[in-house]
Design a protein around this motif. Structure first.
Motif, short mmCIF file in Angstrom:
data_model
loop_
_atom_site.label_atom_id
_atom_site.label_comp_id
_atom_site.label_asym_id
_atom_site.label_seq_id
_atom_site.Cartn_x
_atom_site.Cartn_y
_atom_site.Cartn_z
N ASP A 35 26.74 12.39 -62.93
CA ASP A 35 25.65 11.87 -62.11
C ASP A 35 24.31 12.47 -62.52
O ASP A 35 23.46 12.77 -61.70
CB ASP A 35 25.93 12.13 -60.62
CG ASP A 35 26.23 13.59 -60.32
OD1 ASP A 35 25.95 14.45 -61.18
OD2 ASP A 35 26.75 13.87 -59.23
N GLY A 36 24.13 12.66 -63.83
CA GLY A 36 22.84 13.10 -64.35
C GLY A 36 22.52 14.54 -64.12
O GLY A 36 21.35 14.94 -64.25
N GLY A 37 23.50 15.37 -63.76
CA GLY A 37 23.25 16.79 -63.57
C GLY A 37 23.26 17.25 -62.13
O GLY A 37 23.01 18.42 -61.85
N GLN A 38 23.58 16.35 -61.19
CA GLN A 38 23.58 16.75 -59.77
C GLN A 38 24.85 17.50 -59.39
O GLN A 38 24.81 18.40 -58.54
CB GLN A 38 23.43 15.51 -58.89
CG GLN A 38 22.13 14.75 -59.11
CD GLN A 38 22.06 13.49 -58.28
OE1 GLN A 38 21.76 13.54 -57.08
NE2 GLN A 38 22.35 12.35 -58.88
N THR A 39 25.97 17.13 -59.96
CA THR A 39 27.23 17.84 -59.75
C THR A 39 27.91 18.03 -61.09
O THR A 39 27.70 17.25 -62.03
CB THR A 39 28.17 17.06 -58.80
OG1 THR A 39 28.47 15.78 -59.37
CG2 THR A 39 27.54 16.89 -57.43
N TRP A 40 28.78 19.07 -61.17
CA TRP A 40 29.38 19.44 -62.45
C TRP A 40 30.88 19.63 -62.31
O TRP A 40 31.38 20.03 -61.25
CB TRP A 40 28.74 20.71 -62.99
CG TRP A 40 27.33 20.46 -63.45
CD1 TRP A 40 26.21 20.49 -62.67
CD2 TRP A 40 26.91 20.10 -64.76
NE1 TRP A 40 25.11 20.17 -63.42
CE2 TRP A 40 25.52 19.92 -64.71
CE3 TRP A 40 27.57 19.91 -65.97
CZ2 TRP A 40 24.77 19.57 -65.82
CZ3 TRP A 40 26.82 19.55 -67.08
CH2 TRP A 40 25.44 19.39 -67.00
N SER A 41 31.57 19.35 -63.39
CA SER A 41 33.01 19.51 -63.42
C SER A 41 33.40 20.98 -63.44
O SER A 41 32.55 21.87 -63.62
CB SER A 41 33.58 18.84 -64.69
OG SER A 41 33.15 19.55 -65.85
N ALA A 42 34.70 21.22 -63.25
CA ALA A 42 35.22 22.57 -63.46
C ALA A 42 34.89 23.01 -64.88
O ALA A 42 34.96 22.23 -65.83
CB ALA A 42 36.72 22.59 -63.22
N ASN A 43 34.51 24.27 -65.04
CA ASN A 43 34.14 24.79 -66.35
C ASN A 43 35.38 24.99 -67.22
O ASN A 43 36.44 25.37 -66.72
CB ASN A 43 33.42 26.12 -66.21
CG ASN A 43 32.15 26.05 -65.37
OD1 ASN A 43 31.59 27.09 -65.03
ND2 ASN A 43 31.69 24.87 -64.99
N ILE A 44 35.23 24.73 -68.52
CA ILE A 44 36.31 24.96 -69.47
C ILE A 44 35.85 25.96 -70.52
O ILE A 44 34.67 26.01 -70.88
CB ILE A 44 36.79 23.66 -70.15
CG1 ILE A 44 35.66 23.05 -71.00
CG2 ILE A 44 37.30 22.68 -69.13
CD1 ILE A 44 36.13 21.92 -71.91
N ALA A 45 36.76 26.78 -71.00
CA ALA A 45 36.46 27.73 -72.07
C ALA A 45 36.78 27.05 -73.40
O ALA A 45 37.93 26.78 -73.71
CB ALA A 45 37.28 29.00 -71.92
N VAL A 46 35.74 26.75 -74.18
CA VAL A 46 35.93 26.14 -75.49
C VAL A 46 36.41 27.18 -76.49
O VAL A 46 37.23 26.90 -77.36
CB VAL A 46 34.63 25.48 -75.98
CG1 VAL A 46 34.80 24.86 -77.36
CG2 VAL A 46 34.15 24.43 -74.98
N SER A 47 35.87 28.40 -76.38
CA SER A 47 36.25 29.48 -77.30
C SER A 47 36.10 30.81 -76.57
O SER A 47 35.17 30.99 -75.77
CB SER A 47 35.38 29.46 -78.55
OG SER A 47 35.63 30.59 -79.36
N ASP A 48 36.99 31.74 -76.87
CA ASP A 48 36.86 33.09 -76.33
C ASP A 48 36.30 34.05 -77.37
O ASP A 48 36.35 35.26 -77.21
CB ASP A 48 38.21 33.60 -75.82
CG ASP A 48 39.27 33.69 -76.92
OD1 ASP A 48 38.96 33.35 -78.08
OD2 ASP A 48 40.41 34.08 -76.61
N SER A 49 35.72 33.50 -78.44
CA SER A 49 35.15 34.32 -79.50
C SER A 49 33.83 33.72 -79.97
O SER A 49 33.80 32.87 -80.86
CB SER A 49 36.11 34.45 -80.68
OG SER A 49 35.54 35.22 -81.72
#
Length: 440
Positions: A227-241
């Motif tokens: 919705d253009g930045g009004q709400t956000w999904s659960a965060n995901i870790a793309v990399s731990d390094s």
């Protein structure tokens, strides 16, 4: 406590290849295929600013962001142009509470354009409590910056304990998450379907700080907004390094594939890496090392990579390395395989080149670096050259005589924009220029 990183700075005016000043008629060095013209907004010419950034949608719309600093702290600002940077609307402050912005040249506010006049800007902001945490914040506009929506926090650990956890799970969550975590060095990109992707460096689970309180390794996190930045999904870790002070960069192909570049931190190595998402940033394939430089550094280079797409299969990637032979490099990459050719040093004639930048331009590529001014090792300037489609490197054109914190962005097939900070009599001023294809 949020981090404070020392960044190399230097150098006022424009030193074009013909030693021209801003007030004079400007032309590139003979042989360069573009013409430089300053378009700095009048309200910025004498204002002390730092950490500028720029974005364009390729249709004449330009978003310019910067940071001002006073004794009370730092503020982030946005101004928008609808005529390719020729004029700008009035500046708008992004943060509601004055003085809470946390910004560095490498971790500056990040603007992005979406469809139908959408703009979003991400920045880091000190949390309004005693935790010392720094959150990733986003503010968006649906009308090219005429009005701004509310400020939203992207990192979901700011909400504290997830609801519904049993007592044992609560204890585990609290042990695994730092109360004073830093979230920053953002990158933003809109997808063709209007979804907004955010990537950032995240220290919520980093518990091994080195001198100065900065972890040796950070994590790279991501989230999406529909919705253009009004709400956000659960965060995901793309990399731990991920290098804890080298900004990642996201870039989207016209077909929707998303490329994410960052600098690794495994075993104190600082190699440039790439990962591709074919589902709009929901998931990413395995990351690929673009170049095994084996640059071992137990400190921060403060210089992340940049990349662009060329068509749907891949593009070009630039980075700096301190490993032998040290320098700034460009290499073609492919989404299916990573690096797709030999890396190439493109600042071979310059002294102490760093902070490479890149933009598509006129069928070729614009390459930029900050380097020592020839014949004057005390000053640095922003040097730009074209890499033509047939692989030829054109002569350098010099922007600024005391320049730092530079950026390049493509504004149209034959137009690019360059911004940087110009240090003039001890004051940092923002400078903006257009680079138009064609010899004068």
């Amino acid at each position: 406590m949020f981090r404070r990183i020392a960044h190399p700075r230097s150098l006022a005016g424009i030193v074009a290849a013909c030693s021209l000043a801003w007030g004079c008629a400007q032309a590139p060095r003979s042989g360069a295929s573009f013409t430089v013209r300053e378009v700095t907004p009048a309200f910025l010419r004498r204002l002390a600013v730092t950490d500028p950034s720029i974005a364009s949608d390729g249709r004449g719309h330009v978003a310019l962001t910067w940071v001002t600093r006073q004794s009370a702290g730092a503020d982030a600002w946005l101004a928008v142009s609808v005529d390719s940077g020729a004029t700008f609307g009035p500046p708008l402050r992004l943060n509601d509470t004055p003085g809470r912005v946390v910004s560095f040249p490498e971790g500056r506010p990040a603007p992005a354009f979406g469809p139908a006049g959408a703009i979003a800007v991400a920045w880091s902001e000190q949390r309004g409590d005693t935790s010392g945490a720094v959150d990733l914040r986003v503010r968006a506009s649906a009308d090219l910056g005429r009005t701004l929506g509310g400020i939203v926090t992207v990192n979901d650990d700011a909400a504290g304990l997830p609801p519904g956890l049993r007592w044992g799970a609560q204890r585990r969550w609290l042990r695994a998450h730092r109360r004073n975590a830093f979230h920053g060095f953002p990158t933003l990109a809109f997808l063709p379907d209007g979804a907004l992707f955010a990537g950032w460096l995240d220290e919520r689970t980093s518990f091994a700080p080195v001198a100065g309180g900065e972890p040796r390794v950070s994590s790279l996190y991501a989230a999406r907004s529909l919705d253009g930045g009004q709400t956000w999904s659960a965060n995901i870790a793309v990399s731990d390094s991920a290098c804890p002070c080298c900004r990642p960069e996201a870039s989207v192909a016209t077909g929707g594939d998303l490329a994410l570049a960052w600098r690794d931190a495994s075993n104190d190595l600082r190699d440039p890496v790439l990962a591709i998402s074919s589902d709009g940033g929901r998931t990413f394939g395995p990351d690929t090392v673009i170049s095994r430089d084996r640059w071992r550094l137990d400190a921060c280079p403060d210089q992340g990579p940049h990349l662009i797409w060329r068509g749907e299969r891949g593009g070009d990637y630039v980075w700096v390395t301190g490993a032998h032979p040290a320098g700034v490099y460009v290499v073609p990459w492919r989404a299916a395989s990573g690096a797709a050719g030999l890396r190439r040093r493109f600042a071979d004639s310059l002294a102490d080149a760093r902070r490479p930048s890149i933009a598509g331009f006129g069928g070729g590529t614009l390459l930029g670096v900050e380097a020592a001014v020839p014949g004057d090792g005390k000053r640095r300037a922003f040097a730009v050259r074209s890499l033509t489609p047939d692989g030829a490197l054109e002569p350098w054109t010099w922007l600024g005589g005391n320049a730092a914190d530079s950026r390049l962005v493509s504004a149209a097939p034959t137009l690019a924009l360059a911004c940087w900070v110009e240090h003039d009599d001890g004051v940092a001023h923002l400078r903006l220029a257009t680079l138009a294809a064609g010899r004068p």
